[in-house]
Design a protein around this motif. Structure first.
Motif, short mmCIF file in Angstrom:
data_model
loop_
_atom_site.label_atom_id
_atom_site.label_comp_id
_atom_site.label_asym_id
_atom_site.label_seq_id
_atom_site.Cartn_x
_atom_site.Cartn_y
_atom_site.Cartn_z
N SER A 1 0.15 -1.38 0.07
CA SER A 1 0.11 0.28 0.59
C SER A 1 1.01 1.26 -0.04
O SER A 1 0.77 2.71 -0.40
CB SER A 1 -0.57 -0.39 1.47
N GLY A 2 2.11 1.50 0.67
CA GLY A 2 3.42 2.55 1.01
C GLY A 2 2.86 2.63 2.13
O GLY A 2 3.57 4.01 2.10
N LYS A 3 2.87 2.04 2.99
CA LYS A 3 2.54 3.03 4.38
C LYS A 3 4.36 3.07 4.98
O LYS A 3 4.76 3.85 5.23
CB LYS A 3 2.03 2.18 5.48
N PRO B 1 11.54 8.55 -4.03
CA PRO B 1 11.04 7.34 -4.45
C PRO B 1 11.04 7.25 -6.39
O PRO B 1 11.83 5.92 -6.93
CB PRO B 1 9.71 6.72 -4.13
N HIS C 1 9.09 9.40 4.16
CA HIS C 1 8.22 10.92 3.97
C HIS C 1 8.13 11.48 5.36
O HIS C 1 8.74 12.67 5.33
CB HIS C 1 7.39 10.43 3.50
N ASP D 1 -4.00 1.55 -1.35
CA ASP D 1 -3.65 1.69 -2.83
C ASP D 1 -4.92 1.27 -3.82
O ASP D 1 -5.23 0.81 -3.96
CB ASP D 1 -2.45 0.12 -2.97
N THR E 1 6.60 3.83 2.71
CA THR E 1 7.79 5.30 1.63
C THR E 1 6.87 5.96 2.73
O THR E 1 6.89 7.31 2.28
CB THR E 1 6.62 4.60 0.20
N SER F 1 0.43 10.85 -3.78
CA SER F 1 1.50 9.55 -4.84
C SER F 1 3.00 9.65 -4.57
O SER F 1 2.57 10.16 -3.27
CB SER F 1 1.30 10.13 -5.96
N TYR F 2 2.75 8.53 -4.14
CA TYR F 2 4.15 7.91 -2.48
C TYR F 2 4.62 8.39 -1.64
O TYR F 2 5.10 8.59 -0.75
CB TYR F 2 5.31 8.67 -4.27
N GLY F 3 2.96 8.00 -1.48
CA GLY F 3 3.26 8.59 0.39
C GLY F 3 3.49 10.27 0.66
O GLY F 3 3.31 10.28 1.62
N ASN G 1 -3.36 6.41 -1.89
CA ASN G 1 -1.72 6.76 -2.20
C ASN G 1 -2.24 5.88 -3.29
O ASN G 1 -2.80 4.97 -4.07
CB ASN G 1 -1.25 5.73 -1.20
N LYS G 2 -0.70 6.24 -4.75
CA LYS G 2 -1.18 5.96 -5.73
C LYS G 2 -1.86 6.44 -6.37
O LYS G 2 -2.17 5.26 -7.20
CB LYS G 2 -0.12 4.06 -5.30
#
Length: 367
Positions: free
Chosen positions: A21-23, A225, A29, A132, A25, A189-191, A159-160
């Motif tokens: 999911s990007g957590k 990223p 951040h 995501d 990232t 986007s990208y967290g 995210n994304k």
């Protein structure tokens, strides 16, 4: 105004989201752009947290300094209470604790542990669920518990969103709104969310920042990223939030304020500050801390010489700042009723959210 929302208590934020999911990232951040705050990160694997330039081996029970005033702890779920107690000690000088939920426990159980904890130095800081956008339907199919997580989240990070069409973006937002109607939702986007959603301004003296050495945060300020986004990062602002500052010299009517707080609008994520209830309690001011559906008041004697007024900051996404300011203004005691006795029952609604000791039937527990 003291930027702390509840005296000197440290907010504990639960960061959740399924694999991919990007957590992590998002977490990196936030650590890179922590606005001077000292952050403690509780994870069960150091490997994915790359904010430090060195390679860190993840061993349960380890604590590693990230070299920028932050700490990272590798624990298992059974050790969580002990680590929260240690991290919240004044000597650690931590401003916020972030628990990355993956591999530790169900987010709901982590939230319950925080709410049931008896440490006077920590307070629940919200459940942040990372989703995501491109794999939303597939994730719900693989993990039916996704719906339950969204239902109890205080903040959802979609995210994304750069990987979906505008129409798909709107469709997923609509589903999330149905599954978690009480949550604030921010797209990213990208967290890259605005750290102001979670972090208060740092309270350390400016001089300390001026004399310290460059941290990894400074050196990696432009690191992203995706290399294609590095050069034009200035043209891609972080997903933003809106804030409302309310400063009122007149005392607040406790019944009216509770009506406002009990019906907080969709998207209003945090409320913090101090409230003057005037004649309803002339001896104390009340620090207020609200995140999502969680609400708590902390009475404390008025500091000597302090001006008696209400000062609040409200933070959210998709909120109407003017409407919120007007609703709060209505809560102030007007000239016609300024001299009336509020009555002994006026503070009952507020006192429901003043915690005297841990209890199984925690009034402010939304779960």
């Amino acid at each position: 105004m003291d930027p702390s929302t509840a005296g000197r208590q440290i907010p504990v934020v639960v960061l959740a989201g399924f694999l991919g999911s990007g957590k992590t990232t998002l977490l990196n951040h936030l650590l890179r752009r922590r606005a001077g705050n000292r952050v403690a990160v509780v994870v069960n694997d150091f490997g994915a947290v790359e904010i430090d330039a060195m390679t860190v081996a993840g061993q349960v029970g380890s604590t590693v300094s990230l070299g920028n005033g932050c700490l990272c702890c590798a624990v298992d779920a059974s050790e969580l209470d002990g680590y929260l107690e240690r991290l919240s000690r004044p000597a650690a000088r931590i401003d916020i604790i972030v628990i990355e939920a993956s591999g530790l426990a169900e987010p709901q159980e982590l939230v319950r542990m925080i709410l049931a904890g008896d440490s006077p130095r920590t307070v629940y800081g919200g459940l942040v669920e990372v989703v995501d956008a491109a794999e939303f339907d597939a994730t719900r199919e693989r993990h039916p518990e996704t719906d339950r997580h969204l239902a109890i989240a205080d903040l959802v990070v979609l995210n994304k969103t750069d990987r979906v069409t505008p129409a798909e973006h709107e469709r997923v937002l609509g589903v999330i709104g149905e599954l978690g109607p009480g949550a604030a939702v921010v797209s990213a986007s990208y967290g890259r969310i605005d750290p102001g959603l979670l972090f208060d301004p740092a309270t350390r003296p400016a001089e300390e920042e001026k004399v310290r050495q460059l941290s990894f945060e400074d050196l990696s300020a432009d690191d992203e990223p995706d290399p294609a986004h590095r050069a034009d990062h200035a043209h891609h602002p972080h997903a933003a939030y809106e804030s409302v500052s309310f400063d009122e010299p007149a005392a607040m009517d406790p019944r009216r304020l509770m009506t406002f707080l009990d019906s907080r609008p969709e998207g209003l994520y945090r409320v913090k500050g101090f409230v003057d209830f005037g004649a309803a309690d002339p001896d104390n001011r009340y620090a207020v801390h609200a995140v999502g559906r969680f609400l708590r008041f902390y009475p404390e004697p008025w500091p000597r010489g302090a001006e008696r007024r209400t000062q609040l900051v409200l933070i959210g996404t998709g909120i109407d700042p003017d409407a919120l300011a007007k609703e709060l203004a209505v809560c102030a005691v007007s000239g016609t009723d300024a001299g009336t006795d509020p009555g002994e029952t006026a503070m009952w609604g507020v006192l429901r959210y003043v915690r005297s000791e841990p209890a199984a039937d925690e009034a402010a527990d939304p779960f």
